[in-house]
Design a protein around this motif. Sequence first.
Motif, short mmCIF file in Angstrom:
data_model
loop_
_atom_site.label_atom_id
_atom_site.label_comp_id
_atom_site.label_asym_id
_atom_site.label_seq_id
_atom_site.Cartn_x
_atom_site.Cartn_y
_atom_site.Cartn_z
N THR A 112 0.84 -1.19 0.00
CA THR A 112 0.00 0.00 0.00
C THR A 112 0.87 1.23 0.00
OG1 THR A 112 -2.02 0.94 0.96
CG2 THR A 112 -0.28 0.33 2.51
N THR A 113 0.26 2.40 0.11
CA THR A 113 0.99 3.66 0.06
C THR A 113 1.34 4.10 1.47
OG1 THR A 113 -0.27 4.24 -1.92
CG2 THR A 113 0.95 6.01 -0.86
N PHE A 114 2.64 4.07 1.79
CA PHE A 114 3.11 4.48 3.11
C PHE A 114 3.84 5.82 3.08
CE2 PHE A 114 2.88 -0.20 3.78
CZ PHE A 114 2.05 -0.22 4.88
N SER A 115 3.98 6.43 1.90
CA SER A 115 4.68 7.72 1.79
C SER A 115 3.96 8.59 0.77
CB SER A 115 6.14 7.50 1.39
OG SER A 115 6.24 6.82 0.16
N GLY A 116 4.15 9.90 0.88
CA GLY A 116 3.52 10.82 -0.05
C GLY A 116 2.13 11.25 0.38
N VAL A 117 1.41 11.90 -0.53
CA VAL A 117 0.14 12.54 -0.18
C VAL A 117 -0.98 11.54 0.11
CG1 VAL A 117 0.66 14.65 -1.45
CG2 VAL A 117 -0.49 12.77 -2.62
#
Length: 392
Positions: A35-40
């Motif tokens: 999943t997305t753990f960094s950024g917006v």
Amino acid sequence: MLKKSVRYLVAGSALLAASAAFAQAQEPLKIGFLTTFSGVSSVPGEEMYDGFMLAVSQRSGKLGGVPVDILKEDDQFKPEVATQAVTKLIEREHVPIIAGIVGSNIMMAVAKHISDKGVFLVSANSGPSPLAGASCLPNFFVASWQNDSIAEVVGQYATDKGYKKVVLMSANYQGGKDLLGGFKRFYKGKILDEIYTPLNQLDFSAELTQIAALQPDAVYAFYPGAMAITFVRQYQLSGLLKTTPLLSSAMLEAPNLSALKDSALGAFGGMFWGPDTDNPASKKFVKGFEEKYGRIPSIWAAQGYDAAQLLDSAIAKVKGNVADKDAFRAALKAADFPSVRGKFKFNNNHFPIQDMHISQVVKDAKGRYTVRTVATPLKDHQDAYHKLCPMQ
């Protein structure tokens, strides 16, 4: 003497075999969590992971009675990074299961590859329309929603409220297109304008000025991650929140509300669950999440929790033998677990059939910003694409 030695050797071999079998039985089951753990868009990813891991911790590090090793991978909200992470998980780590995924741009880049490799993919958020219809996949299961549905319920609510004209806004990517399409499918009034902004845009002043000039009865918007916070805050600062109801999907969640505070009070959102959902599974989840993490859980956390519960039920049904793919697939399809949303059933395309609600941002008895369910416009709702899926 020779016979006695052979007897001891046989007994010793049997003991070693039993020990090896026991050790093998206790070997942790590897599950990739991508999943997305960094950024917006990192907030939904972190929330999903926390919800997933709460379910694992409540089961003492096991799912389905089997010890699990959860391998985290950050896709950075970039399809090329996600593709590399999937290759690592499948080719190097040999995971039989991957869970997670926030963005539909990510899901569309990796889902077919994962399923074609014989690996099971359990979405804890993204449910893009192509994968619900003709491009549905046998090893792909969605523990959240089909993208359009969280907007369809808002379109129905806007129709029920008698809003005659609205403006639609979203980031220009698959998830945003799905949601605006879903809203239009159930909204019976006039669309004054449909505004798509670049993904990761954080200044909406020009678009809000345009909306004010159009004077709609309401605005429907969808922005993921940090974009949601920026958009809602600017919407309120522009004065529009006082005059023009803000309708949304997956934007008014607990982590965002802690940043938005009064900026979001009174705004509406569409979803299948809220922290006030009244059933034993939801109450257990909310209590456990607040105790473990010290905050109100979001819908993303609830989805992560249900994704883990789905896997828990399916792994138990096959007694940990996820290599029996047909049996494991059937066990996932059965969805025999106590969902936080109450009743849960998979459609033929492996997307859920569920009630869809409208919630409004309020303060709770402790003065915390949260949401309260105010309507249930769609009951036992099926997505618009399942009839195009050839699976039965």
